[in-house]
Design an enzyme around this catalytic site. Structure first.
Site, PDB file in Angstrom:
ATOM      1  N   THR B  17      15.120   0.334   9.611  1.00 47.96           N
ATOM      2  CA  THR B  17      16.482   0.873   9.576  1.00 47.96           C
ATOM      3  C   THR B  17      16.767   1.686   8.319  1.00 47.96           C
ATOM      4  O   THR B  17      17.818   2.313   8.229  1.00 47.96           O
ATOM      5  CB  THR B  17      17.538  -0.250   9.699  1.00 47.96           C
ATOM      6  OG1 THR B  17      17.356  -1.153   8.609  1.00 47.96           O
ATOM      7  CG2 THR B  17      17.405  -1.003  11.018  1.00 47.96           C
ATOM      8  N   GLY B  18      15.859   1.682   7.360  1.00 46.63           N
ATOM      9  CA  GLY B  18      16.074   2.499   6.160  1.00 46.63           C
ATOM     10  C   GLY B  18      15.924   3.971   6.482  1.00 46.63           C
ATOM     11  O   GLY B  18      15.452   4.343   7.555  1.00 46.63           O
ATOM     12  N   GLU B  20      13.855   6.258   5.225  1.00 47.88           N
ATOM     13  CA  GLU B  20      12.464   6.633   5.375  1.00 47.88           C
ATOM     14  C   GLU B  20      11.897   6.025   6.658  1.00 47.88           C
ATOM     15  O   GLU B  20      11.212   6.704   7.436  1.00 47.88           O
ATOM     16  CB  GLU B  20      11.692   6.111   4.163  1.00 47.88           C
ATOM     17  CG  GLU B  20      10.444   6.880   3.850  1.00 47.88           C
ATOM     18  CD  GLU B  20       9.815   6.365   2.552  1.00 47.88           C
ATOM     19  OE1 GLU B  20       9.626   5.132   2.420  1.00 47.88           O
ATOM     20  OE2 GLU B  20       9.517   7.182   1.673  1.00 47.88           O
ATOM     21  N   LYS B  43      19.630  -7.018  10.904  1.00 44.59           N
ATOM     22  CA  LYS B  43      19.960  -5.866  11.745  1.00 44.59           C
ATOM     23  C   LYS B  43      19.533  -6.085  13.202  1.00 44.59           C
ATOM     24  O   LYS B  43      19.446  -5.128  13.968  1.00 44.59           O
ATOM     25  CB  LYS B  43      19.274  -4.606  11.205  1.00 44.59           C
ATOM     26  CG  LYS B  43      19.533  -4.331   9.737  1.00 44.59           C
ATOM     27  CD  LYS B  43      20.855  -3.628   9.501  1.00 44.59           C
ATOM     28  CE  LYS B  43      20.992  -3.282   8.017  1.00 44.59           C
ATOM     29  NZ  LYS B  43      22.235  -2.625   7.692  1.00 44.59           N
ATOM     30  N   ALA B  97       4.492   2.022   0.336  1.00 48.10           N
ATOM     31  CA  ALA B  97       5.270   1.771  -0.886  1.00 48.10           C
ATOM     32  C   ALA B  97       4.542   2.245  -2.135  1.00 48.10           C
ATOM     33  O   ALA B  97       3.387   1.902  -2.355  1.00 48.10           O
ATOM     34  CB  ALA B  97       5.588   0.287  -0.996  1.00 48.10           C
ATOM     35  N   ASP B  98       5.241   2.993  -2.959  1.00 45.65           N
ATOM     36  CA  ASP B  98       4.695   3.467  -4.224  1.00 45.65           C
ATOM     37  C   ASP B  98       5.337   2.672  -5.356  1.00 45.65           C
ATOM     38  O   ASP B  98       6.526   2.843  -5.622  1.00 45.65           O
ATOM     39  CB  ASP B  98       4.999   4.964  -4.380  1.00 45.65           C
ATOM     40  CG  ASP B  98       4.486   5.510  -5.706  1.00 45.65           C
ATOM     41  OD1 ASP B  98       3.797   4.766  -6.438  1.00 45.65           O
ATOM     42  OD2 ASP B  98       4.770   6.676  -5.994  1.00 45.65           O
ATOM     43  N   GLU B 212     -11.169  10.787  -6.756  1.00 44.38           N
ATOM     44  CA  GLU B 212     -10.659  11.265  -8.035  1.00 44.38           C
ATOM     45  C   GLU B 212     -11.171  10.346  -9.133  1.00 44.38           C
ATOM     46  O   GLU B 212     -11.869   9.357  -8.864  1.00 44.38           O
ATOM     47  CB  GLU B 212      -9.120  11.345  -8.027  1.00 44.38           C
ATOM     48  CG  GLU B 212      -8.411  10.026  -7.812  1.00 44.38           C
ATOM     49  CD  GLU B 212      -6.886  10.179  -7.678  1.00 44.38           C
ATOM     50  OE1 GLU B 212      -6.427  11.269  -7.322  1.00 44.38           O
ATOM     51  OE2 GLU B 212      -6.174   9.195  -7.933  1.00 44.38           O
ATOM     52  N   HIS B 251      -1.777   9.163 -10.639  1.00 47.26           N
ATOM     53  CA  HIS B 251      -1.950   7.891  -9.953  1.00 47.26           C
ATOM     54  C   HIS B 251      -2.274   6.771 -10.928  1.00 47.26           C
ATOM     55  O   HIS B 251      -2.978   6.987 -11.913  1.00 47.26           O
ATOM     56  CB  HIS B 251      -3.085   7.969  -8.938  1.00 47.26           C
ATOM     57  CG  HIS B 251      -2.759   8.787  -7.729  1.00 47.26           C
ATOM     58  ND1 HIS B 251      -3.690   9.602  -7.122  1.00 47.26           N
ATOM     59  CD2 HIS B 251      -1.618   8.918  -7.021  1.00 47.26           C
ATOM     60  CE1 HIS B 251      -3.121  10.189  -6.075  1.00 47.26           C
ATOM     61  NE2 HIS B 251      -1.855   9.800  -6.007  1.00 47.26           N
TER      62      HIS B 251
END
Lengths: 375, 302, 375, 302
Positions: B17-18, B20, B43, B97-98, B212, B251
């Site tokens: 529901t967010g 994003e 919800k 998630a970051d 990397e 990163h």
């Protein structure tokens, strides 16, 4: 976030890990005051985050007050930008050990390392004398038990009181690592005295950046940065690294920015600053360009290939920034990704020629630093 | 099916529901992904793009079978959401998630390993099998980047992936599955683990590794190939070849320390294992063509 | 160690678990002061450790100040010995829940229990409506995760805000249990208000006696005991229970003492006090007999069968006690175990006839309470 | 061999240099127990009654094989000592410590279960097979109590055990093995688990259970018998029949609460399962004789 030695030792002391007596000074004028309560001789240790302070002559010995004042004023005058110095008693020791707690991302475990050869970097240790480096893996969430610490301590060849002292320190360091959300908690060297006491000679703690929100005690301060621009970027939440070359990078995406960084060097040019304005910062083009302009670079190179960081939004931001800041140097743009066609149109309205290919954009920017192909 | 997800995979979206969650759920559906249910505590009863929402994973699964969980959950709640999915028996999880705290990332990977689950992420765009299904956030609408095909792609990066994928497609290839393992220092799943899946995937002919600086994932990949655990031809591109020691390049995982994690070492390891490493993005297409020829030649020799 | 309701609620408050506003008073004279900051009406709750305070009329309602003073003075005059009263705001609620965290010794796990029928004892719940009692087992050392708490809360049929509030409380209660070394941390009832808030109506926390050494916050005080003798014994570390019968038990070994307790009742007699002077207390015969003599019992019955608690040492202690304290009532001795022959000799020197058989000793003691067979 | 220990069991003693450890080590040896090594951090190189002492269990095991660990370690250090023994692969452990924190006792039992180990105690006298070997603290020198024989005894108590064992011997029987599971509320090993060992022990003909109020160990024993998991005849004696509700009778585990753990319920469960329960200590001998006759009759019937 890297902690300074004095901060790491503050945590050690609170955790019950013995540390040398010390005073923190911020100027040569504090020396006299320190001498009142801390008997000489001393070590004077510049509080900077770089490794290899010994080799860099950022750690000095002082036998008397005069010498201390001389060395301190010398340290504070260092080009590295020394803002604080730790004045520490000299600990007579019979051995130096290495102990640390870190994470093993492959095994998904906490990793405890201990070596009987302290005072050198662990990477050196693991290459030169791997047999001297003892390790122990623990499941995340588990504690280091005293018997495990004793196995390590006796494994290092310690005996008598020093074995017990060392295992106690290991248990405490382990708890400190988890409690402080540390990526690394390291004591190197851990001095062993002739009485079997152990004392943390130097300490390194790195707090996980993703967990600093719940470690409110330590904040990034100006001391953590070597320039005002870096500090300003950090406060803005914009990833930024200071270099001293010709091209200001203003790119989106860590991997892409790093690749552009390589491409510039391949072309024989150099980077003035690494700056990422992707992800959560993709609407901050104005602020990002301001930071770039704070550098004496010759060109600003903008490369993106965004998904959520929409190309048209970023292009509009860049156009706004150019109009507002009127950069005194050329701006090269290579904006791709979601809504890239719209982005090209937006850039063109502001007289910015959109380039479609990363390597072409890099070549263009490098040429511009050499005064070639001025737009 | 593809290695992780295809059109028949039933996907549960946690945090649906967010902003994003809702936005990308609509895109996942549009691309053909079968999103069966969503979860947001408090919800239950709502619908998001037609997908029914439940308070908990457990309640959602009482009404809908699910094979995979897609997490649009803030980093501080990610551990809880991953454990909730695992607890309900879900063994394929993607989290974008970051900013997951390191020690929680460690717990996530540890728990996943313990029950033989795959957790992709965090700090990733997710997984996409172009033309079939997507768990995550990819600009699949840019056809010059996300065209279907028979190349398996693994990456630690986001926008660099778009760059490299565009080169793969420009060279006339397409992507079977692209897995973003994420840019964190403790990702839930590592290159070598993804490679094992590609190895037994009949829809994948060759691999592209987008690496990397920092960590040891590329070295592990090289080791797997060298030991015969992955026999498909592979090309690679790595960012950060000229990065200075001790600087974190964007990163969390992209940092070298004490000489460990340098691209130079990684490239050497990959090349020793027979991987063709591109010096710049524009060489990736040529490299792919070369390994495909070599691969075909290899087959012919047998 | 059982905590009083007000202590449990103090821990709840600190853990972030909502509790009613309250004032603790130690006399009727404190009522007026409490009324200044706590609006009426109130509940007045006697702070005693016994269960079923409602039925025992130890919880009173007060609508106004006069009534509050009346009820308080009535409570303080209770024969139960009420030393403190918790004056609490009345919380309007729409539902009452039950939640607790305890240990499951069979599974070796932490056990979380929750029920939508609060306000009654959990034992009643588990018998009358086991389907309403939700449970969750966790490995020791693990934390209750929010999703697990939510599964319980939604499982209770909660919706909206109350489900979130309840699961938050469960997570906090779980942490409190581990952090406080509790055998049991229980909220019963947990009120649910019409706004979806939850508030701890009553609380029960039992701190593990073996861990009180690291929970220095709560000490056993006189308030925990119903008599001075019990308090004195506890301070001495001597297991002691107060009864009001005829025979003072002074035995060694919990199982044996308990068995003698049964045998006395089988013989139709009664126990004045249960006292154990075995284990670490086996040299404390004098102090133990003093405690027995503080009771109006008719006979002191001593039964032991010791290993480390050597029979000869205990016998000598008893002889010393008899000589020193000159008990005003008969002493029956049945001392066996290590060095029992020596023990018999020692007892005889003091004119105490050693009995060899437990049941014979009990019969003898009972007979003595009836004035039969006086030695 | 006996169910837990006999003369060939190699025993390691943790905490051997303490007063209690040293004293009971000498008795264990005197009784015939093979004590191979001792452990006390910092005391390596010493000898206690001829037994070599090492800093750690690991170092001791480098020189001596061991089958079991006997712990004379203070309660606060017991968890560490148990985990040290388990970590070194020892799967039979006896701990006499009185006062182990509850949550640590839980961890000990949990860890033991996880690796199929038996931890006997805490708060116990230990295990004895009279005439063979002993791990713990029993007055084996009182021959009217600790005579060898074919009765298996389980108990939660110490001095009551001496009392009841004396009745067993007075009735003409002897003890194969006596296991004190201890008086704590979370013992490492429970009656039902010990009974399974006795069930397959050819040296044990019948069982005596010495129980008391509190907990559910007696009920679990009854359940095991009722379900056919233990077929040997059994007698029992339980203390605390007249104990009042809510009072802790000496042992941490000896308390009834909310009607649970009462001796009345336990006796009913045991009797339902066919156990002969003595009303008083002096009846134990008669009960044993009765079940042995019945047991023999049972065998005759088959």
């Amino acid at each position: 976030m890297n902690l300074f030695e004095y901060q790491a030792k503050e945590l050690f002391r609170e955790a019950g890990i013995p540390v040398p007596q010390s005073r923190l000074i911020t100027g040569t004028e504090d020396i006299a005051q320190a001498a009142k309560s801390l008997p000489l001789p001393w070590m004077l240790k510049a509080q900077v985050l770089q490794g290899g302070r010994g080799k860099a002559n950022l750690i000095r010995k002082a036998a008397d007050l005069q010498q201390a004042q001389r060395e301190a004023s010398d340290l504070f005058a260092s080009p590295t930008g020394v803002r604080t110095v730790l004045v520490e008693e000299i600990v007579p020791f019979t051995r130096e050990l290495y102990v640390s707690v870190t994470v093993d991302p492959v095994e998904a475990k906490i990793l405890v390392l201990a070596s009987s050869s302290g005072g050198v970097e662990v990477e050196t240790l693991s290459q030169s004398a791997p047999e001297k480096l003892l390790s122990l893996h623990l499941e995340p969430g588990k504690k280091l038990l005293p018997f495990q610490a004793r196995n390590l301590a006796y494994g290092l060849g310690l005996e008598g009181k020093s074995a017990i002292s060392c295992s106690t320190v290991l248990v405490k360091l382990f708890e400190l690592c988890a409690g402080a959300d540390a990526e690394l908690a390291e004591i190197n060297p851990l001095f062993v005295t002739s009485e079997g006491e152990v004392i943390a000679g130097d300490g390194k703690i790195i707090i996980d950046d993703n967990a600093v929100f719940r470690q409110p005690r330590f904040q990034m301060t100006r001391d953590h940065f070597s320039s005002e621009v870096e500090y300003a970027a950090a406060q803005e939440g914009i990833p930024y690294l200071q270099f001293d070359g010709d091209i200001s990078l203003m790119c989106a995406g860590a991997g892409l920015t790093t690749t552009v960084f390589d491409l510039i060097h391949d072309e024989g040019s150099s980077v003035a600053n690494y700056l990422e304005f992707g992800g959560p910062n993709y609407r901050k083009a104005v602020r990002a360009m301001e930071l770039c302009l704070a550098n004496p670079s010759k060109v600003i190179l903008i490369v993106t290939f965004g998904t959520i960081a929409r190309a048209d939004v970023m292009a509009q931001g860049i156009v706004d920034a150019v109009r507002q800041l009127k950069p005194d140097r050329p701006v090269v743009t290579c904006i791709r990704g979601t809504n890239e066609e719209e982005a090209f149109a937006v850039l063109r309205t502001a007289g910015l020629e959109p380039i479609f290919d990363t390597e072409e954009a890099v070549k263009k920017a490098v040429a511009l630093t050499r005064g070639e192909g001025q737009v | 099916m593809s290695i992780f997800i295809d059109a028949s995979t039933r996907v549960l979206v946690q945090g649906i529901t967010g902003n994003e969650g809702s936005f990308w759920t609509s895109h996942m559906i549009e691309m053909g992904t079968e999103v069966v249910a969503g979860v947001t505590p408090g919800k239950e009863g709502q619908r998001v793009h037609g997908v029914p929402v439940f308070h908990t994973v457990r309640r959602a699964l009482e009404h809908h079978g699910a094979d995979a969980a897609m997490l649009f959950v803030p980093p501080r709640f990610t551990k809880d959401a991953v454990f909730e999915a695992l607890d309900s028996g879900i063994r394929k999880i993607v989290t974008v998630a970051d900013g997951i705290p390191l020690h929680e990332a460690l717990e996530i990977r540890s728990a996943a390993k313990a029950c033989n689950a795959l957790v992709i992420g965090g700090n990733t765009s997710g997984v996409i099998s172009p033309g079939k299904a997507m768990m995550g956030m990819f600009p699949y609408w840019i056809k010059r980047v996300y065209a279907p095909g028979r190349i398996g792609v693994m990456t630690r990066s986001g926008s660099l992936t778009n760059e490299i994928a565009s080169m793969v497609v420009a060279a006339g290839f397409g992507i079977s599955t692209l897995v973003g393992v994420g840019g964190d220092s403790v990702p839930g799943t590592r290159f070598a683990e993804v490679m094992k899946l590609f190895e037994s995937d009949p829809e994948t002919d060759a691999l592209v590794i987008i690496g990397e600086l920092g960590g040891t994932m590329e070295e592990e990949a090289a080791e797997l190939i060298a030991s015969g655990g992955c026999t498909k031809p592979a090309a690679a591109f790595l960012g950060g070849r000229t990065a200075p020691e001790g600087k974190r390049m964007g990163h969390a995982g992209a940092i070298t320390s004490g000489g460990k994690g340098s691209v130079r070492e990684k490239v050497a390891a990959l090349r020793d294992a027979g991987v063709l490493v591109a010096e710049r993005p524009s060489q990736v297409g040529e490299c792919l063509k070369a390994i495909m020829r070599k691969g075909a030649a290899g087959y012919a020799e047998n």
